[in-house]
Each structure stands twice: as C-alpha cells, then as structure tokens.
Design a protein around this motif. Sequence first.
Motif, PDB file in Angstrom:
ATOM      1  N   ALA A  13       6.306  12.661 -38.083  1.00 30.35           N
ATOM      2  CA  ALA A  13       5.711  13.102 -36.747  1.00 30.35           C
ATOM      3  C   ALA A  13       4.192  12.992 -36.857  1.00 30.35           C
ATOM      4  CB  ALA A  13       5.802  14.626 -36.596  1.00 30.35           C
ATOM      5  N   ALA A  14       3.749  13.373 -38.203  1.00 28.96           N
ATOM      6  CA  ALA A  14       2.046  13.413 -38.274  1.00 28.96           C
ATOM      7  C   ALA A  14       1.825  11.996 -38.298  1.00 28.96           C
ATOM      8  CB  ALA A  14       1.839  13.797 -39.650  1.00 28.96           C
ATOM      9  N   GLN A  15       2.564  10.881 -38.756  1.00 32.04           N
ATOM     10  CA  GLN A  15       2.093   9.700 -38.778  1.00 32.04           C
ATOM     11  C   GLN A  15       2.276   8.782 -37.263  1.00 32.04           C
ATOM     12  OE1 GLN A  15       4.878   7.226 -41.182  1.00 32.04           O
ATOM     13  NE2 GLN A  15       4.054   5.327 -40.583  1.00 32.04           N
ATOM     14  N   LEU A  16       3.178   9.394 -36.605  1.00 29.86           N
ATOM     15  CA  LEU A  16       2.819   9.162 -35.163  1.00 29.86           C
ATOM     16  C   LEU A  16       1.728   9.239 -34.305  1.00 29.86           C
ATOM     17  CD1 LEU A  16       6.849   9.525 -34.359  1.00 29.86           C
ATOM     18  CD2 LEU A  16       5.666   7.369 -34.412  1.00 29.86           C
ATOM     19  N   GLY A  17       1.425  10.661 -34.634  1.00 26.71           N
ATOM     20  CA  GLY A  17       0.512  11.461 -34.008  1.00 26.71           C
ATOM     21  C   GLY A  17      -0.945  10.849 -34.343  1.00 26.71           C
ATOM     22  N   ALA A  18      -0.916  10.278 -35.667  1.00 23.07           N
ATOM     23  CA  ALA A  18      -1.984   9.654 -36.155  1.00 23.07           C
ATOM     24  C   ALA A  18      -2.443   8.056 -35.669  1.00 23.07           C
ATOM     25  CB  ALA A  18      -2.260   9.799 -37.557  1.00 23.07           C
ATOM     26  N   GLY A  19      -1.094   7.675 -35.210  1.00 25.43           N
ATOM     27  CA  GLY A  19      -1.216   6.199 -34.514  1.00 25.43           C
ATOM     28  C   GLY A  19      -1.081   5.030 -35.567  1.00 25.43           C
ATOM     29  N   ALA A  20      -0.284   5.439 -36.746  1.00 24.30           N
ATOM     30  CA  ALA A  20       0.127   4.478 -37.787  1.00 24.30           C
ATOM     31  C   ALA A  20       1.308   3.979 -37.380  1.00 24.30           C
ATOM     32  CB  ALA A  20      -0.086   5.144 -39.179  1.00 24.30           C
ATOM     33  N   LEU A  21       1.031   2.801 -36.574  1.00 26.44           N
ATOM     34  CA  LEU A  21       2.275   2.356 -35.865  1.00 26.44           C
ATOM     35  C   LEU A  21       2.638   0.709 -36.075  1.00 26.44           C
ATOM     36  CD1 LEU A  21       1.795   4.077 -32.297  1.00 26.44           C
ATOM     37  CD2 LEU A  21       2.975   5.071 -34.303  1.00 26.44           C
ATOM     38  N   ARG A  22       1.742   0.051 -36.763  1.00 28.36           N
ATOM     39  CA  ARG A  22       2.091  -1.151 -36.959  1.00 28.36           C
ATOM     40  C   ARG A  22       1.986  -1.538 -38.300  1.00 28.36           C
ATOM     41  NH1 ARG A  22      -1.965  -0.767 -33.066  1.00 28.36           N
ATOM     42  NH2 ARG A  22      -1.495  -1.497 -30.953  1.00 28.36           N
ATOM     43  N   PRO A  23       2.942  -2.543 -38.678  1.00 29.81           N
ATOM     44  CA  PRO A  23       2.984  -3.023 -39.966  1.00 29.81           C
ATOM     45  C   PRO A  23       1.729  -3.246 -40.682  1.00 29.81           C
ATOM     46  CG  PRO A  23       4.835  -4.269 -38.731  1.00 29.81           C
ATOM     47  CD  PRO A  23       3.767  -3.588 -37.819  1.00 29.81           C
ATOM     48  N   GLY A  24       1.504  -2.839 -42.049  1.00 30.48           N
ATOM     49  CA  GLY A  24       0.286  -2.951 -42.762  1.00 30.48           C
ATOM     50  C   GLY A  24      -0.872  -1.611 -42.479  1.00 30.48           C
ATOM     51  N   SER A  25      -0.431  -0.610 -41.492  1.00 31.29           N
ATOM     52  CA  SER A  25      -1.176   0.472 -41.069  1.00 31.29           C
ATOM     53  C   SER A  25      -0.701   1.463 -41.721  1.00 31.29           C
ATOM     54  CB  SER A  25      -1.292   0.638 -39.634  1.00 31.29           C
ATOM     55  OG  SER A  25      -0.059   1.145 -38.863  1.00 31.29           O
TER      56      SER A  25
ATOM     57  N   THR B 153      -4.025  20.297 -48.697  1.00 32.23           N
ATOM     58  CA  THR B 153      -3.630  20.882 -49.992  1.00 32.23           C
ATOM     59  C   THR B 153      -3.220  19.976 -51.019  1.00 32.23           C
ATOM     60  OG1 THR B 153      -3.132  22.894 -48.776  1.00 32.23           O
ATOM     61  CG2 THR B 153      -2.301  22.601 -51.272  1.00 32.23           C
ATOM     62  N   THR B 154      -2.337  18.860 -50.435  1.00 34.14           N
ATOM     63  CA  THR B 154      -2.084  17.754 -51.262  1.00 34.14           C
ATOM     64  C   THR B 154      -2.329  16.414 -50.656  1.00 34.14           C
ATOM     65  OG1 THR B 154       0.343  17.942 -50.813  1.00 34.14           O
ATOM     66  CG2 THR B 154      -0.442  19.051 -52.846  1.00 34.14           C
ATOM     67  N   LEU B 155      -1.820  15.557 -51.146  1.00 31.41           N
ATOM     68  CA  LEU B 155      -2.289  14.084 -50.623  1.00 31.41           C
ATOM     69  C   LEU B 155      -0.735  13.306 -50.180  1.00 31.41           C
ATOM     70  CD1 LEU B 155      -3.755  11.498 -50.050  1.00 31.41           C
ATOM     71  CD2 LEU B 155      -3.323  10.829 -52.308  1.00 31.41           C
ATOM     72  N   VAL B 156      -0.602  12.877 -48.741  1.00 31.64           N
ATOM     73  CA  VAL B 156       0.582  12.286 -48.671  1.00 31.64           C
ATOM     74  C   VAL B 156       0.260  10.855 -48.081  1.00 31.64           C
ATOM     75  CG1 VAL B 156       2.565  12.205 -47.193  1.00 31.64           C
ATOM     76  CG2 VAL B 156       1.921  14.380 -48.101  1.00 31.64           C
ATOM     77  N   LEU B 157       0.875   9.688 -48.135  1.00 35.40           N
ATOM     78  CA  LEU B 157       0.392   8.512 -47.737  1.00 35.40           C
ATOM     79  C   LEU B 157       1.644   8.228 -46.757  1.00 35.40           C
ATOM     80  CD1 LEU B 157      -1.858   8.496 -49.439  1.00 35.40           C
ATOM     81  CD2 LEU B 157      -1.459   5.980 -49.738  1.00 35.40           C
ATOM     82  N   LYS B 158       1.721   7.483 -45.664  1.00 36.02           N
ATOM     83  CA  LYS B 158       2.849   7.028 -44.992  1.00 36.02           C
ATOM     84  C   LYS B 158       2.285   5.856 -44.215  1.00 36.02           C
ATOM     85  CE  LYS B 158       6.168   9.280 -43.371  1.00 36.02           C
ATOM     86  NZ  LYS B 158       7.267   9.211 -44.478  1.00 36.02           N
ATOM     87  N   GLY B 159       3.060   4.674 -44.274  1.00 33.50           N
ATOM     88  CA  GLY B 159       2.845   3.367 -43.280  1.00 33.50           C
ATOM     89  C   GLY B 159       3.776   2.834 -43.008  1.00 33.50           C
ATOM     90  N   VAL B 160       3.664   1.714 -42.589  1.00 30.16           N
ATOM     91  CA  VAL B 160       4.883   0.626 -41.645  1.00 30.16           C
ATOM     92  C   VAL B 160       5.073  -0.623 -42.292  1.00 30.16           C
ATOM     93  CG1 VAL B 160       5.493  -0.205 -39.480  1.00 30.16           C
ATOM     94  CG2 VAL B 160       3.945   1.971 -39.640  1.00 30.16           C
TER      95      VAL B 160
ATOM     96  N   ASP C 196      12.106   1.726 -33.796  1.00 31.53           N
ATOM     97  CA  ASP C 196      12.391   0.498 -33.320  1.00 31.53           C
ATOM     98  C   ASP C 196      13.132  -0.191 -34.602  1.00 31.53           C
ATOM     99  OD1 ASP C 196      10.534   0.098 -35.561  1.00 31.53           O
ATOM    100  OD2 ASP C 196       8.876  -0.926 -34.391  1.00 31.53           O
ATOM    101  N   GLY C 197      13.362   0.342 -35.654  1.00 29.75           N
ATOM    102  CA  GLY C 197      14.156  -0.362 -36.671  1.00 29.75           C
ATOM    103  C   GLY C 197      13.458  -0.763 -38.053  1.00 29.75           C
ATOM    104  N   SER C 198      11.993  -0.810 -37.874  1.00 28.26           N
ATOM    105  CA  SER C 198      11.240  -1.312 -38.975  1.00 28.26           C
ATOM    106  C   SER C 198      10.968   0.012 -39.946  1.00 28.26           C
ATOM    107  CB  SER C 198       9.929  -1.354 -38.604  1.00 28.26           C
ATOM    108  OG  SER C 198       9.319  -0.244 -37.802  1.00 28.26           O
ATOM    109  N   TRP C 199      10.319   0.080 -41.016  1.00 28.01           N
ATOM    110  CA  TRP C 199      10.316   1.122 -41.918  1.00 28.01           C
ATOM    111  C   TRP C 199       9.109   1.943 -42.102  1.00 28.01           C
ATOM    112  CZ3 TRP C 199      15.030   1.818 -43.931  1.00 28.01           C
ATOM    113  CH2 TRP C 199      16.169   1.147 -44.081  1.00 28.01           C
ATOM    114  N   LEU C 200       9.223   3.134 -42.885  1.00 23.58           N
ATOM    115  CA  LEU C 200       8.211   4.028 -42.838  1.00 23.58           C
ATOM    116  C   LEU C 200       8.157   4.359 -44.178  1.00 23.58           C
ATOM    117  CD1 LEU C 200       8.729   6.036 -39.550  1.00 23.58           C
ATOM    118  CD2 LEU C 200       7.262   3.930 -39.852  1.00 23.58           C
ATOM    119  N   PRO C 201       7.480   3.382 -45.305  1.00 18.37           N
ATOM    120  CA  PRO C 201       7.396   3.752 -46.607  1.00 18.37           C
ATOM    121  C   PRO C 201       6.432   4.944 -46.778  1.00 18.37           C
ATOM    122  CG  PRO C 201       6.661   1.865 -46.269  1.00 18.37           C
ATOM    123  CD  PRO C 201       6.832   2.129 -45.242  1.00 18.37           C
ATOM    124  N   GLY C 202       6.471   5.779 -47.807  1.00 22.16           N
ATOM    125  CA  GLY C 202       5.262   6.597 -47.985  1.00 22.16           C
ATOM    126  C   GLY C 202       5.788   7.568 -49.688  1.00 22.16           C
TER     127      GLY C 202
END
Length: 498
Positions: free
Chosen positions: A233-245, A252-259, A278-284
């Motif tokens: 949800a945080a990733q969607l709110g940040a707008g990281a929605l396209r592959p490579g973003s 408190t800690t560090l979390v990375l999530k992408g497409v 949309d069926g793509s993947w959200l690694p993190g």
Amino acid sequence: MSVWIGIDLGTQSVRAVAVTGGGDVLGSASRPLTSHRDGPRHEQDPEQWWRALAEATREALRDVPSAQVSGLAVDATSGTVLLSDRSGRALTPALMYDDRRADADRANEAGAAVWERLGYRRMQPNWALPKLLWLLRDAPAGARLAHQSDFVNRRLVGHDVATDLSNALKTGVDLIEERWPLEVFDALGVPAEILPEVVRPGTRLGVVCAAAAEETGIPEGTPVIAGTTDGCAAQLGAGALRPGSWNSVLGTTLVLKGVTKELIHDPLGVVYSHRAPDGSWLPGGASSTGAGVLSRDLPGRDLDALSAQAAARYGAPPSPGREPGGPPSHRGGPPSHPGGPPSVTYPLVSRGERFPFAASAAEGFTLGEPADDVERYAAILLGAAFVERLCFDYLDLLGAPVDGELILTGGATRSAYWTQLRADVLGRPVTLRENAEPALGMAVLAGGDPARLIRTRAVVEPSGADLREAYVRFVAELEGRGWLDPAAAAHARERTAR
C-alpha cells in the motif's frame, strides 16, 4: 465528484483518508491500537481493529457527501492472522506480523518445492503459515483462517470474503498459479475448508452492508475492493507503479519495494515478491538498519539541529538547477568535508540483518572515530545511505531493473541533508512525494487515478559529491566480517567503478 476511501490497518493505529479524484484530502482520522507483547508473543484484539476503523472512518467522512463516495480498500500488516468462526467473530487473538512463537520447519519441509518456485525459498517463523499451524493445534470446530484485512472486510460487507494474494503470500499462496497449494496444505493437515478464496488486489469483494454503514459512516452500497499488505500500500501511495521504479522507505528501518515484469528468484532468500493487481511483480526486502539507531545512540538530542549542523559541516554545495527540497544553503564558507563525514556507521537497529544479505550474527559497527555528536549523527546517516545503495546493487545482481524513478518516503525525508546524501550515494535523482502513505495507496487501489492523486513535492539531484571510495571500504568491511556474499560484494564494486 468521486471520493475514494483508503484505510490503513497498521500496528499502532488505524488511519482513514477520504480523497477526491483530483487528489484533495477531504477528511482524515486515526485511532490508536493496543498490542500485547511478551517475549516472542505479539497479539492484538481483532475487535479493537473494527472499533478503531469505525471511529476513524466516521470522523474522516464527517464532511463528505454520501453520494460522492465511490469505493474503499483496506491494507493490513503482512503475516497477521487469526481464527474466526463462520459468522466472522474472532475465535483467537490475532497473532501479529512479528509474533515468533511458531516454528517454520514443518512448513518448509512440506512446501520446499513451492517456496523455491516462488523465489523466496524458505518461510520464516513469523510468517503466517507457521502461525496458522500453531493456532490449529487447539482450534475449535468450524474455525476458519482470517488475515487482518479479511476480518474487517467481512464486517464491512456482511458475508464471507476472499483474501487478496498480497496478504496471503506469507500464508503460502501460490502466486504464480494464484491458488492455494492444496497438496502442501494436505501434507500439513490443514483442511481446505478453513481457507478463504484468493483474488488479486483490486478485485471487488462486495458492498458495504447496512449494519456496517450504521457503525462506520460509510454509505451503504459502497464497493469494497480487495487491498494489499501495508508495504505494498505504501508503494502504491508513493507512485512506484512502473517496472524499474522503486520506493525506498526509510524510517525506523529500511524497506525497498519495486516493480518487475518477471518474478525475481533470490538464491539467498532475502528478496521476495508480491503480485501486483495487473499481474506484474512487486519484489522487495526489509533491512534491519535505519533511523532507529538515532534515538538509541543519540538519546534526547535535537535531531533537526544535528541535521542542520551536519549539512553545514559535511554537505556538498547544491547542484545547479536542482529543484527545491535539497539541503539548506551553506553559510560562512564551504563545508569542511564536502559530501560526507570521515566516519561511517553500520546502523543496525537490532542484532541480525535481513536485507541486502541474511546474517543472524551481524552487529553494528563504526569505521573511524567520530569526534562529536554531529559526526556520530552524520556517520549513521551515511551508513544507512550505503546500505540503501547496497540493496540496489544486490537487486541489480538478481536481474531486477533499477533504472526507473527512485521515490523516497518515510521519516528520513524530513532531513534535507539526509535526502541530499542519499541522492549523492545513489548517484541518481530521487523523488519526494507530497502525501505518500499507505492509506493513499488504498484510495488509489479503490479506483482513484494515481496520476491525479499522487503529487510530487521535489526531485533532488546528486550534488556531484564523490563517496565511492568510502562506499567500497564499507562493502569490504561487510564482506570481511563474513556477512556479505562475495559475489554481491564484487558486483557492488563493479557497479561503483562504472
């Protein structure tokens, strides 16, 4: 004018926002949640989730015309589960995302082939499937699995609901085939009838029923959309929605999530992927490093003052043409160490690291001897930026595209100096959003247009400060201590030399 409701079920609170299709927040509210902790035990009362949600939504919608509400979605903490009866009442307390009373050995033995195919290789004891097995030991007849979001979604619509693939990931759902791996559950003695159906995030689950409308203030008939975990949800709110973003959340800690378009397989198992609507993947991945070290190592200090002092002492001059959002202008001459302090700290919040490498014995350290609190502060910030860079180097090694927009969110973005330092270490422009939060991500998933709801506050360009030598020394130290895989260390050095 359509209004979209986003609800964030966090650890410490429930937050609700009502956002117009143009991105204006018409109302927002939150209510606290109470946890019960005792060693590895971490529980919450599911009924409190509902009471807090109802109070928060009623306040958030106080000035919103009912006819304008077009949909809602709920996110929840990843791996939080309970058992409920067929009417949706809780039969057990909720075992929260970090409850560690369960053991993952049985789940990993029975599901090894599936977990390997899904890219994360092994479950951890705090994942939902081990906790489900733990709960089922004393389960009453008729008990059913419910994730945190399932519990409140059922109350909203008044009947059984499907669970979303995102919240079901840590319960062992097969994200490739989008179904429960019943052969694994049969081997574990988990009856198929206790499992909810699974759907992609963004799927319509039903509409708000009359009873829920009376309690929450949400208009009856409002569509309820399947949500995600709070991280997605945080990733969607940040707008990281396209592959490579990518969305890098540093608090408190560090979390990375992408497409990514394809599923990423990690031989070390520190990166795992959710499935996007949309069926793509959200690694993190989630690191155990972050700003939590500041309050521990610099208790009672004014962090804003330290940030300003660090910028004056170590900050590089702003690059020409950079948009607002960088460090404050320097006065009284150039900084003494442009770009960064002479010391660097590996800012581990607690023993053990999870990402970009797995090392249960890892401990924090400092290279150099900080002369005062300003240097100690700056050394922590530099170390966190180096870990963030190493995460991207490791993702690149796995074949994940990392050439898209880099969006920074979390409490660390309040420090202009830290934001500039991160841009310098990454060697890339970084984007700051106006109102990135999980609840906004749920408003987007409920139907809001991300191009209108998500607004950019600033883009911070690298200043040109050269921190490559210090970064390579930091990587060598992690490798020398036996924590960082030699292949990952070599790849980080290769990317730094490009």
